[in-house]
Motif scaffolding. Structure first.
Motif, PDB file in Angstrom:
ATOM      1  N   VAL A  17      79.318 126.500  69.683  1.00 39.57           N
ATOM      2  CA  VAL A  17      78.384 125.964  68.690  1.00 39.57           C
ATOM      3  C   VAL A  17      78.985 126.067  67.283  1.00 39.57           C
ATOM      4  O   VAL A  17      78.737 125.225  66.428  1.00 39.57           O
ATOM      5  CB  VAL A  17      77.041 126.721  68.751  1.00 39.57           C
ATOM      6  CG1 VAL A  17      76.094 126.261  67.654  1.00 39.57           C
ATOM      7  CG2 VAL A  17      76.395 126.539  70.122  1.00 39.57           C
ATOM      8  N   ARG A  18      79.771 127.117  67.050  1.00 42.08           N
ATOM      9  CA  ARG A  18      80.382 127.305  65.733  1.00 42.08           C
ATOM     10  C   ARG A  18      81.826 127.755  65.905  1.00 42.08           C
ATOM     11  O   ARG A  18      82.188 128.396  66.903  1.00 42.08           O
ATOM     12  CB  ARG A  18      79.607 128.352  64.928  1.00 42.08           C
ATOM     13  CG  ARG A  18      79.590 129.731  65.578  1.00 42.08           C
ATOM     14  CD  ARG A  18      78.787 130.719  64.766  1.00 42.08           C
ATOM     15  NE  ARG A  18      78.617 131.975  65.494  1.00 42.08           N
ATOM     16  CZ  ARG A  18      77.809 132.947  65.110  1.00 42.08           C
ATOM     17  NH1 ARG A  18      77.098 132.824  64.011  1.00 42.08           N
ATOM     18  NH2 ARG A  18      77.698 134.063  65.820  1.00 42.08           N
ATOM     19  N   ASP A  19      82.635 127.440  64.922  1.00 44.09           N
ATOM     20  CA  ASP A  19      84.034 127.838  64.898  1.00 44.09           C
ATOM     21  C   ASP A  19      84.139 129.217  64.249  1.00 44.09           C
ATOM     22  O   ASP A  19      83.837 129.373  63.061  1.00 44.09           O
ATOM     23  CB  ASP A  19      84.834 126.810  64.106  1.00 44.09           C
ATOM     24  CG  ASP A  19      86.317 127.147  64.015  1.00 44.09           C
ATOM     25  OD1 ASP A  19      86.751 128.160  64.595  1.00 44.09           O
ATOM     26  OD2 ASP A  19      87.042 126.385  63.338  1.00 44.09           O
ATOM     27  N   VAL A  20      84.546 130.215  65.036  1.00 44.93           N
ATOM     28  CA  VAL A  20      84.619 131.584  64.517  1.00 44.93           C
ATOM     29  C   VAL A  20      86.052 132.039  64.259  1.00 44.93           C
ATOM     30  O   VAL A  20      86.298 133.212  64.018  1.00 44.93           O
ATOM     31  CB  VAL A  20      83.920 132.579  65.482  1.00 44.93           C
ATOM     32  CG1 VAL A  20      82.443 132.262  65.605  1.00 44.93           C
ATOM     33  CG2 VAL A  20      84.592 132.567  66.858  1.00 44.93           C
ATOM     34  N   SER A  21      86.985 131.094  64.292  1.00 44.48           N
ATOM     35  CA  SER A  21      88.391 131.484  64.132  1.00 44.48           C
ATOM     36  C   SER A  21      88.666 132.088  62.763  1.00 44.48           C
ATOM     37  O   SER A  21      89.575 132.911  62.617  1.00 44.48           O
ATOM     38  CB  SER A  21      89.305 130.279  64.376  1.00 44.48           C
ATOM     39  OG  SER A  21      88.981 129.209  63.515  1.00 44.48           O
ATOM     40  N   ASN A  22      87.885 131.687  61.763  1.00 45.91           N
ATOM     41  CA  ASN A  22      88.100 132.232  60.421  1.00 45.91           C
ATOM     42  C   ASN A  22      86.918 133.096  59.976  1.00 45.91           C
ATOM     43  O   ASN A  22      86.720 133.324  58.791  1.00 45.91           O
ATOM     44  CB  ASN A  22      88.319 131.104  59.412  1.00 45.91           C
ATOM     45  CG  ASN A  22      89.090 131.558  58.188  1.00 45.91           C
ATOM     46  OD1 ASN A  22      89.974 132.395  58.282  1.00 45.91           O
ATOM     47  ND2 ASN A  22      88.737 131.029  57.032  1.00 45.91           N
ATOM     48  N   LEU A 114      80.113 123.086  65.379  1.00 47.35           N
ATOM     49  CA  LEU A 114      80.832 122.292  66.383  1.00 47.35           C
ATOM     50  C   LEU A 114      79.912 121.331  67.131  1.00 47.35           C
ATOM     51  O   LEU A 114      80.371 120.602  68.010  1.00 47.35           O
ATOM     52  CB  LEU A 114      81.538 123.228  67.367  1.00 47.35           C
ATOM     53  CG  LEU A 114      82.552 124.189  66.732  1.00 47.35           C
ATOM     54  CD1 LEU A 114      83.102 125.152  67.769  1.00 47.35           C
ATOM     55  CD2 LEU A 114      83.686 123.414  66.069  1.00 47.35           C
ATOM     56  N   LEU A 115      78.632 121.358  66.802  1.00 45.56           N
ATOM     57  CA  LEU A 115      77.718 120.376  67.380  1.00 45.56           C
ATOM     58  C   LEU A 115      76.659 120.007  66.354  1.00 45.56           C
ATOM     59  O   LEU A 115      76.456 120.711  65.370  1.00 45.56           O
ATOM     60  CB  LEU A 115      77.075 120.874  68.680  1.00 45.56           C
ATOM     61  CG  LEU A 115      76.169 122.107  68.698  1.00 45.56           C
ATOM     62  CD1 LEU A 115      74.790 121.818  68.104  1.00 45.56           C
ATOM     63  CD2 LEU A 115      75.990 122.592  70.120  1.00 45.56           C
ATOM     64  N   TYR A 143      71.085 133.200  62.771  1.00 40.91           N
ATOM     65  CA  TYR A 143      71.564 132.606  61.518  1.00 40.91           C
ATOM     66  C   TYR A 143      72.093 131.197  61.760  1.00 40.91           C
ATOM     67  O   TYR A 143      71.750 130.252  61.039  1.00 40.91           O
ATOM     68  CB  TYR A 143      72.651 133.495  60.922  1.00 40.91           C
ATOM     69  CG  TYR A 143      73.234 133.001  59.608  1.00 40.91           C
ATOM     70  CD1 TYR A 143      72.720 133.458  58.401  1.00 40.91           C
ATOM     71  CD2 TYR A 143      74.304 132.107  59.580  1.00 40.91           C
ATOM     72  CE1 TYR A 143      73.253 133.015  57.183  1.00 40.91           C
ATOM     73  CE2 TYR A 143      74.846 131.664  58.376  1.00 40.91           C
ATOM     74  CZ  TYR A 143      74.309 132.132  57.190  1.00 40.91           C
ATOM     75  OH  TYR A 143      74.837 131.701  56.001  1.00 40.91           O
ATOM     76  N   VAL A 144      72.946 131.049  62.783  1.00 40.11           N
ATOM     77  CA  VAL A 144      73.544 129.731  63.004  1.00 40.11           C
ATOM     78  C   VAL A 144      72.558 128.771  63.664  1.00 40.11           C
ATOM     79  O   VAL A 144      72.509 127.588  63.309  1.00 40.11           O
ATOM     80  CB  VAL A 144      74.852 129.831  63.824  1.00 40.11           C
ATOM     81  CG1 VAL A 144      74.608 130.297  65.247  1.00 40.11           C
ATOM     82  CG2 VAL A 144      75.576 128.483  63.842  1.00 40.11           C
ATOM     83  N   LEU A 145      71.742 129.264  64.582  1.00 41.95           N
ATOM     84  CA  LEU A 145      70.843 128.368  65.311  1.00 41.95           C
ATOM     85  C   LEU A 145      69.666 127.904  64.459  1.00 41.95           C
ATOM     86  O   LEU A 145      69.309 126.717  64.474  1.00 41.95           O
ATOM     87  CB  LEU A 145      70.323 129.052  66.575  1.00 41.95           C
ATOM     88  CG  LEU A 145      71.373 129.426  67.628  1.00 41.95           C
ATOM     89  CD1 LEU A 145      70.710 130.124  68.809  1.00 41.95           C
ATOM     90  CD2 LEU A 145      72.166 128.213  68.084  1.00 41.95           C
ATOM     91  N   LEU A 149      71.462 125.190  61.916  1.00 36.48           N
ATOM     92  CA  LEU A 149      71.137 124.005  62.715  1.00 36.48           C
ATOM     93  C   LEU A 149      69.677 123.579  62.572  1.00 36.48           C
ATOM     94  O   LEU A 149      69.320 122.451  62.923  1.00 36.48           O
ATOM     95  CB  LEU A 149      71.450 124.258  64.193  1.00 36.48           C
ATOM     96  CG  LEU A 149      72.927 124.156  64.591  1.00 36.48           C
ATOM     97  CD1 LEU A 149      73.132 124.668  66.008  1.00 36.48           C
ATOM     98  CD2 LEU A 149      73.422 122.712  64.464  1.00 36.48           C
ATOM     99  N   GLY A 150      68.848 124.492  62.096  1.00 36.64           N
ATOM    100  CA  GLY A 150      67.449 124.149  61.904  1.00 36.64           C
ATOM    101  C   GLY A 150      66.606 124.148  63.162  1.00 36.64           C
ATOM    102  O   GLY A 150      65.531 123.544  63.192  1.00 36.64           O
TER     103      GLY A 150
END
Length: 265
Positions: A17-22, A114-115, A143-145, A149-150
């Protein structure tokens, strides 16, 4: 009336769902570097090797393990290395969440998504129930969802809610919540699709199938962004996910459309 649902879909969050590489991975590297007094900072490849063991889905524990292994390589037994785990977690969180407990200003605030929400809406229109099972903390996942993303109170099983992967208990809990939410509208024992980006994710679906062999459990691997900078690395990463249980591997979760799910099932 029974819905037309053909499967239940559960998503991992980090790398899907999210890019956590950084963000998560950067906080992990910061933590290892701090506790080794700047003598060692793990690369993305180093972290992938650790994650590839299938045992270190929890990044706090992964940080600690990399610190211990560093000192072992320097000839110091891990029994002689003192790490206060609570202090390690606090340091990690100060990098990942940031310094403001009310308005997170750390790496989490910079994570690319990522979506898009309309992808999830398309699954809903196809009457495919969906939810999330993640090793992230509930605060981070929410936080992310919800904030990014709302989404409004989606089905979510987070770190605090279940044992760590590859234990499938959290996946079972997410499926049960979705079945309860949709009630009698769902056919019993629908196939379950779990999408994740790590070895532990695929091992989770394999263990689920071992626990409940009468139900169809399908693992879908997703290539996290950091492995897609090299075609060779992407291919090796995909092969590893397939080897440990992925039925197929996608470069982005939004390729897992309702049509694709029908084909897979």
């Amino acid at each position: 009336m029974k819905s037309k649902a053909i499967a239940i879909v559960v998503f991992d969050i980090d790398g899907v769902v999210r890019d956590v590489s950084n963000s998560y991975r950067r906080a992990l590297a910061d933590t290892v570097e701090h506790y080794t007094e700047a003598s060692y900072r793990p690369t993305q490849d180093d972290i992938d090797v650790l994650k590839g063991e299938g045992l270190w889905n929890n990044d706090w524990e992964g940080s600690q393990e990399m610190i211990l292994r560093y000192f072992e390589q320097q000839g110091k037994p891990r029994s002689q290395v003192t790490i206060d785990f609570d202090e390690l977690v606090a340091f990690f969180q100060s990098r990942y969440r940031g310094t403001d407990p009310n308005d997170w200003n750390g790496y989490i605030s910079q994570e690319p998504l990522l979506l898009e929400v309309n992808y999830l809406e398309q699954l809903s229109e196809a009457e495919i129930p969906w939810g999330f099972f993640s090793g992230a903390t509930r605060g981070s996942a929410t936080y992310v969802l919800e904030r990014r993303l709302g989404l409004s109170s989606p089905v979510l099983v987070a770190m605090e809610d279940a044992p760590g992967k590859p234990d499938p208990s959290g996946l079972f809990a997410a499926v049960e919540q979705l079945e309860t939410q949709h009630g009698d509208a769902l056919k019993p024992n629908l196939p379950v699709v779990y999408a994740g980006d790590t070895v532990a994710d695929m091992q989770t679906i394999v263990q689920a199938a071992e626990h409940y062999p009468d139900r169809k459990w399908i693992g879908i691997g997703v290539l996290p962004p950091h492995v897609q900078h090299s075609a060779d690395y992407s291919d090796r990463y995909a092969r590893k996910l397939m080897k440990v249980g992925a039925q197929e591997v996608l470069s982005n979760i939004q390729q897992l459309t309702a049509k694709r799910i029908r084909q897979i099932i």
